[in-house]
Design a protein around this motif. Structure first.
Motif, PDB file in Angstrom:
ATOM      1  N   VAL A   1       0.698  -1.295  -0.180  1.00 52.94           N
ATOM      2  CA  VAL A   1      -0.209  -0.080   0.613  1.00 52.94           C
ATOM      3  C   VAL A   1       1.208   1.388   0.154  1.00 52.94           C
ATOM      4  N   PHE A   2       1.318   1.700  -1.248  1.00 51.49           N
ATOM      5  CA  PHE A   2       2.095   2.991  -1.441  1.00 51.49           C
ATOM      6  C   PHE A   2       0.954   4.250  -1.214  1.00 51.49           C
ATOM      7  N   THR A   3       1.290   5.291  -0.343  1.00 52.69           N
ATOM      8  CA  THR A   3       1.197   6.529  -0.320  1.00 52.69           C
ATOM      9  C   THR A   3       2.177   7.639  -0.347  1.00 52.69           C
ATOM     10  N   ALA A   4       1.149   8.752  -0.451  1.00 51.17           N
ATOM     11  CA  ALA A   4       1.546   9.738  -0.831  1.00 51.17           C
ATOM     12  C   ALA A   4       1.235  11.139  -0.586  1.00 51.17           C
ATOM     13  N   PRO A   5       1.109  11.211   1.618  1.00 53.03           N
ATOM     14  CA  PRO A   5       0.306  12.119   1.910  1.00 53.03           C
ATOM     15  C   PRO A   5       0.921  13.986   1.290  1.00 53.03           C
ATOM     16  N   ILE A   6       2.590  13.384   1.475  1.00 52.75           N
ATOM     17  CA  ILE A   6       2.739  14.339   0.429  1.00 52.75           C
ATOM     18  C   ILE A   6       4.058  14.683  -0.598  1.00 52.75           C
ATOM     19  N   ASN A   7       3.572  15.306  -1.241  1.00 52.82           N
ATOM     20  CA  ASN A   7       4.231  15.058  -3.075  1.00 52.82           C
ATOM     21  C   ASN A   7       4.113  16.461  -3.793  1.00 52.82           C
ATOM     22  N   TRP A   8       5.059  17.492  -3.426  1.00 59.09           N
ATOM     23  CA  TRP A   8       4.845  18.787  -3.642  1.00 59.09           C
ATOM     24  C   TRP A   8       6.192  19.172  -4.636  1.00 59.09           C
ATOM     25  N   ARG A   9       5.776  19.254  -5.716  1.00 55.97           N
ATOM     26  CA  ARG A   9       6.369  20.364  -6.387  1.00 55.97           C
ATOM     27  C   ARG A   9       6.402  21.787  -6.783  1.00 55.97           C
ATOM     28  N   LEU A  10       6.938  22.395  -5.690  1.00 55.69           N
ATOM     29  CA  LEU A  10       7.497  23.952  -6.248  1.00 55.69           C
ATOM     30  C   LEU A  10       7.500  24.723  -7.062  1.00 55.69           C
ATOM     31  N   GLU A  11       6.943  25.935  -7.102  1.00 56.31           N
ATOM     32  CA  GLU A  11       7.341  26.797  -7.993  1.00 56.31           C
ATOM     33  C   GLU A  11       8.550  27.336  -8.653  1.00 56.31           C
ATOM     34  N   SER A  12       9.444  27.039  -7.715  1.00 62.70           N
ATOM     35  CA  SER A  12      11.160  26.818  -7.843  1.00 62.70           C
ATOM     36  C   SER A  12      11.674  25.685  -8.784  1.00 62.70           C
ATOM     37  N   GLY A  13      10.982  24.706  -8.405  1.00 60.14           N
ATOM     38  CA  GLY A  13      11.342  23.353  -9.539  1.00 60.14           C
ATOM     39  C   GLY A  13      11.670  22.200  -8.036  1.00 60.14           C
ATOM     40  N   ASP A  14      11.913  22.711  -6.980  1.00 60.10           N
ATOM     41  CA  ASP A  14      12.545  21.774  -5.993  1.00 60.10           C
ATOM     42  C   ASP A  14      11.333  20.188  -5.900  1.00 60.10           C
ATOM     43  N   ARG A  15      11.247  19.639  -5.231  1.00 56.85           N
ATOM     44  CA  ARG A  15      10.012  18.650  -5.010  1.00 56.85           C
ATOM     45  C   ARG A  15      10.902  18.175  -3.804  1.00 56.85           C
ATOM     46  N   LEU A  16       9.662  17.958  -3.117  1.00 54.47           N
ATOM     47  CA  LEU A  16       9.924  17.793  -1.730  1.00 54.47           C
ATOM     48  C   LEU A  16       8.583  16.177  -1.799  1.00 54.47           C
ATOM     49  N   GLU A  17       8.958  15.257  -1.536  1.00 54.28           N
ATOM     50  CA  GLU A  17       7.917  14.064  -0.596  1.00 54.28           C
ATOM     51  C   GLU A  17       7.505  13.164   0.158  1.00 54.28           C
ATOM     52  N   GLY A  18       6.652  12.631   1.673  1.00 51.02           N
ATOM     53  CA  GLY A  18       7.156  11.605   1.767  1.00 51.02           C
ATOM     54  C   GLY A  18       5.917  10.526   1.875  1.00 51.02           C
ATOM     55  N   ASN A  19       6.222   8.651   2.239  1.00 50.82           N
ATOM     56  CA  ASN A  19       5.518   8.457   1.345  1.00 50.82           C
ATOM     57  C   ASN A  19       5.453   7.381   3.033  1.00 50.82           C
ATOM     58  N   ILE A  20       4.508   6.610   2.846  1.00 53.78           N
ATOM     59  CA  ILE A  20       4.177   5.300   3.902  1.00 53.78           C
ATOM     60  C   ILE A  20       3.512   4.227   3.312  1.00 53.78           C
ATOM     61  N   ARG A  21       4.147   3.397   3.329  1.00 50.89           N
ATOM     62  CA  ARG A  21       4.052   1.843   2.531  1.00 50.89           C
ATOM     63  C   ARG A  21       4.299   1.199   3.335  1.00 50.89           C
ATOM     64  N   PRO A  22       2.767   0.405   3.761  1.00 51.31           N
ATOM     65  CA  PRO A  22       2.087  -1.487   4.662  1.00 51.31           C
ATOM     66  C   PRO A  22       2.940  -2.055   3.036  1.00 51.31           C
ATOM     67  N   VAL A  23       3.839  -2.781   3.792  1.00 57.13           N
ATOM     68  CA  VAL A  23       3.941  -4.025   2.583  1.00 57.13           C
ATOM     69  C   VAL A  23       3.828  -6.023   3.536  1.00 57.13           C
ATOM     70  N   GLY A  24       3.469  -6.728   2.512  1.00 55.02           N
ATOM     71  CA  GLY A  24       3.528  -7.628   2.991  1.00 55.02           C
ATOM     72  C   GLY A  24       4.027  -8.362   2.205  1.00 55.02           C
TER      73      GLY A  24
ATOM     74  N   ALA B   1      13.598  14.932  -1.037  1.00 52.64           N
ATOM     75  CA  ALA B   1      13.667  15.655  -1.602  1.00 52.64           C
ATOM     76  C   ALA B   1      14.545  16.066  -3.224  1.00 52.64           C
ATOM     77  N   GLU B   2      13.862  16.779  -3.815  1.00 53.51           N
ATOM     78  CA  GLU B   2      14.144  16.901  -5.701  1.00 53.51           C
ATOM     79  C   GLU B   2      14.934  18.782  -5.872  1.00 53.51           C
ATOM     80  N   PHE B   3      15.790  18.593  -6.056  1.00 51.69           N
ATOM     81  CA  PHE B   3      16.866  20.210  -6.413  1.00 51.69           C
ATOM     82  C   PHE B   3      16.172  20.589  -8.041  1.00 51.69           C
ATOM     83  N   ALA B   4      16.036  21.428  -8.415  1.00 50.00           N
ATOM     84  CA  ALA B   4      15.651  21.772  -9.593  1.00 50.00           C
ATOM     85  C   ALA B   4      16.955  21.193  -9.992  1.00 50.00           C
ATOM     86  N   ALA B   5      17.051  20.531 -11.121  1.00 49.86           N
ATOM     87  CA  ALA B   5      17.409  21.133 -12.377  1.00 49.86           C
ATOM     88  C   ALA B   5      18.399  22.210 -13.764  1.00 49.86           C
ATOM     89  N   LYS B   6      17.282  23.212 -12.903  1.00 48.54           N
ATOM     90  CA  LYS B   6      17.786  24.226 -13.908  1.00 48.54           C
ATOM     91  C   LYS B   6      19.556  24.932 -12.895  1.00 48.54           C
TER      92      LYS B   6
END
Length: 711
Positions: A521-544, A573-578
């Protein structure tokens, strides 16, 4: 601002048109649109933004013109509104990822079928990128290469580019004076994307059914349509520290004959893939095989035709996986000869491939010579949909009685509920070989609603317990595979967030003749692409995972039978390629089976100067389990010397603690002509034993020269 109208372009609701000008005299390829033919050519300038605002006013003007004669198409694009300091440009390498740099991209649909096409892109340094439209426009096959050229020039208020495409480099519909055509420009400093046609976020650039129209094209003439490309390869190699160096000199030949504008026959003899870049190493914490993509040129021509079954893929089934030919358990098997026929007639696309390999004797066993063949036919129906069949015969290990066949139907529309994407497909396969008995079939379906705000998909596959196509790839056998996923991606009116991706993906795998196998069960309660081009993500993943047969996850660490339920978390965290220094860092942590596991991954790109670029990748696994602890490290460093778009030196250094092998792959690639190039390749591998002593495994120096004679 309303849509602009220029001479030769008429704007309709869905498909704008641009008339091609006449190419009367040869173009001096310098990026400057200053010849007389350019002055009289019609202009397309009605661009609108996709990002940051849909159908908004661009921050800069873009003008497109096309010239054509019987043998050549030339595309000229002026990208205004920028100074050299505003341009984000790093790459000069052929087929580099230029998506996060200032660039222009062109898609052509010479068959007007709305399901295929050719993509050409150039960045503000003149780096060239080409690809086939794949998966009906949702993706691109960037490993495909064609003979074409481009040059850029810096002008007073921006940059311009000339793209020259010999008509012999692509297939096209005979007698048609209209092609599907679209242009996209990226202004990276503003994180802005603009298009001429198909200006909708819900639609992909490669969806040629939504492209504009390039009209008034001449009657093309591909000449004799014969391409002969001989190659000469000198190979100096040494295996082990005690062996003496051996030198081999071989010639190979690739030849193609264009039977018609839309049908191509290809022959390869004594095929050599010396120039192919080495695979990037991977770690494997599962009990299933890893997937490595195809990189060899011969197999990539017409690769889009061989795509089969919406919902198949490396996670489930690939009925034709060309790496099965010429590679057996990472051992290269020389190809004696091969033939290929691919093309389109009317609404029908077809491809056929036949290959013969030589016998190989290794220290462990003998790989017998074999003959293999694949056939694929796909017919377009209902405007954007298709129905098809696929079949293969032969086996890389020469096991007798091997064959496979199957069929697929895919319904697609880009006008669902007016202007949305909707795709649904079903497929079925059956295979046989003398060592296979019962349950050798596979079938499945997928329903997909891939759009900008909502992307929802459901996939199901049933893979027989002995479904093992000799020329295919199967990740798991004997399972029911189910996956349901949804992404809700709103664009809040916040000054610093451009788009939020709220993701939920449920995967459940059950054995056909037994209990469940795994779930996620893959979830991404936070996966935000910012106006700067950067990206932040947090995931919770129950696995069996339900382990029925113990397997070794690392050296001397064996996971025993049993049912396991654990929780994984990720911060990324992803840092903008620009920026000159950019990249991505990811940390998976949490429980793992009955212990804990940390997976730390780093990707870092540094472009200190136009001439030089560094790419660092590193992965560190630290596991603590009741059955033993383990640590795994994989690191790679790629250094690029980008002299210009036709001359590059790339070196790739890799090391991993599992194989304890340090590998160097260095390549000099000189494109001395659009028709000819030279490769100098150096491979050097050393092994680090338990006493921390480095021992030579093998080393190799390859020189390959090839030239394409066109008639």
């Amino acid at each position: 601002m309303g849509l602009l109208h220029f001479a030769g372009m008429a704007q309709s609701d869905t498909r704008p048109e641009l008339s091609a000008g006449v190419l009367n005299t040869p173009i001096k390829l310098d990026g400057l649109l200053d010849e007389t033919d350019w002055e009289s050519a019609p202009v397309a300038g009605a661009f609108l933004t996709i990002e940051p605002v849909e159908k908004g006013v661009p921050s800069a003007q873009t003008r497109v013109r096309v010239l054509a004669n019987a043998r050549t198409v030339v595309i000229g694009i002026e990208c205004r509104g920028q100074t050299p300091e505003d341009l984000v440009r790093f790459s000069k390498l052929r087929d580099a990822d230029i998506s996060e740099e200032d660039h222009v991209k062109v898609v052509l649909d010479p068959f007007m079928d709305g399901q295929s096409g050719f993509i050409f892109a150039v960045n503000a340094y003149g780096a060239r990128y080409d690809a086939l439209v794949s998966n009906r426009g949702e993706s691109e096959n960037k490993d495909w290469d064609a003979v074409w050229d481009a040059r850029i020039a810096l002008i007073d208020d921006g940059w311009s580019v000339e793209i020259i495409l010999p008509i012999q480099s692509i297939s096209y519909k005979k007698g048609s004076d209209t092609w599907g055509f679209n242009v996209e420009r990226r202004i990276q400093r503003n994180l802005e994307t603009i298009r001429w046609a198909n200006v909708q976020r819900d639609q992909f650039f490669g969806q040629t059914s939504r492209a504009g129209l390039l009209t008034a094209l001449p009657e093309f003439n591909f000449g004799l349509g014969l391409n002969v490309r001989p190659s000469l390869v000198g190979d100096l190699h040494k295996i082990g520290p005690e062996d003496s160096a051996d030198f081999n000199f071989e010639a190979s030949l690739d030849a193609s004959q264009r039977i018609s504008p839309n049908v191509l026959a290809t022959l390869t003899v004594n095929t050599d893939f010396a120039e192919t870049e080495v695979d990037t190493r991977q770690t494997n914490l599962t009990r299933f095989p890893l997937f490595f993509p195809e990189k060899r040129t011969f197999f990539l021509e017409g690769a889009d035709i061989f795509e089969f079954g919406f919902g198949t893929g490396s996670n489930t089934v690939l009925p034709f996986f060309s790496r099965r030919i010429g590679l057996v358990d990472n051992t290269e098997v020389p190809i004696l000869a091969g033939v290929k026929l691919n093309g389109r007639i009317g609404k029908t696309a077809f491809g056929g491939l036949g290959m013969g390999t030589r016998e190989v004797v290794t220290e462990d066993n003998t790989i017998e010579a074999s003959q293999m063949g694949v056939m694929r036919v796909r017919h377009n129906v209902l405007n954007e949909s298709s129905v098809g069949v696929i079949a293969s015969i032969g086996d890389p290990l020469n096991r007798s009685g091997s064959w496979m066949s199957g069929g697929d139907f895919t319904y697609q529309t880009t006008r669902f509920n007016g202007d949305k994407n909707f795709i649904a497909g079903v497929w079925g396969l059956y295979t046989q070989r003398e060592d296979l008995t019962d349950d050798t079939s596979a079938f499945g379906f997928k329903i997909d609603y891939p759009n900008d705000r909502w992307d929802v998909a459901m996939t199901y596959s049933r893979i027989g317990e002995q479904f093992d196509p000799s020329l295919g790839f199967v990740s798991r056998k004997g399972v029911h595979y189910s996956r349901l996923g949804a992404t809700f991606a709103p664009r809040p009116e916040w000054p610093w967030v451009r788009q939020m991706f709220n993701e939920l993906f449920l995967t459940y795998v059950r054995n056909i003749s037994g209990p469940w196998q795994s779930y996620s069960v893959f979830t991404a309660p936070i996966n935000w692409r910012l106006e700067s081009g950067d990206r932040l993500e947090g995931n919770i993943r129950p696995v069996g995972e339900n382990i029925l047969v113990p397997f070794e996850i690392a050296d001397n660490v064996v996971i025993p039978e049993g049912e396991y339920h654990f929780m994984r978390y990720r911060l990324e965290a992803e840092f903008a390629a620009k920026r000159r220094l950019n990249g991505q860092v990811s940390w998976w942590f949490g429980t793992f089976y009955d212990g804990r596991l940390d997976e730390i991954e780093l990707q870092l790109n540094w472009n200190p100067a136009p001439l030089l670029g560094f790419e660092l990748s590193a992965l560190r696994n630290i596991g603590s389990l009741p059955w033993g602890d383990f640590e795994q490290t994989l690191a790679g460093l790629r250094v690029r010397f980008n002299v210009n778009s036709n001359l590059q030196l790339n070196s790739y250094l890799q090391y991993d603690t599992e194989s304890r092998t340090l590998g160097l792959n260095a390549r000099i690639h000189w494109i001395f002509s659009p028709l000819g190039d030279v490769f100098l390749v150096i491979n050097h591998n050393t092994f680090n034993d338990l006493n921390n002593t480095w021992t030579l495994q093998n080393e190799q120096i390859l020189l390959k020269i090839r030239y394409n004679f066109r008639l």
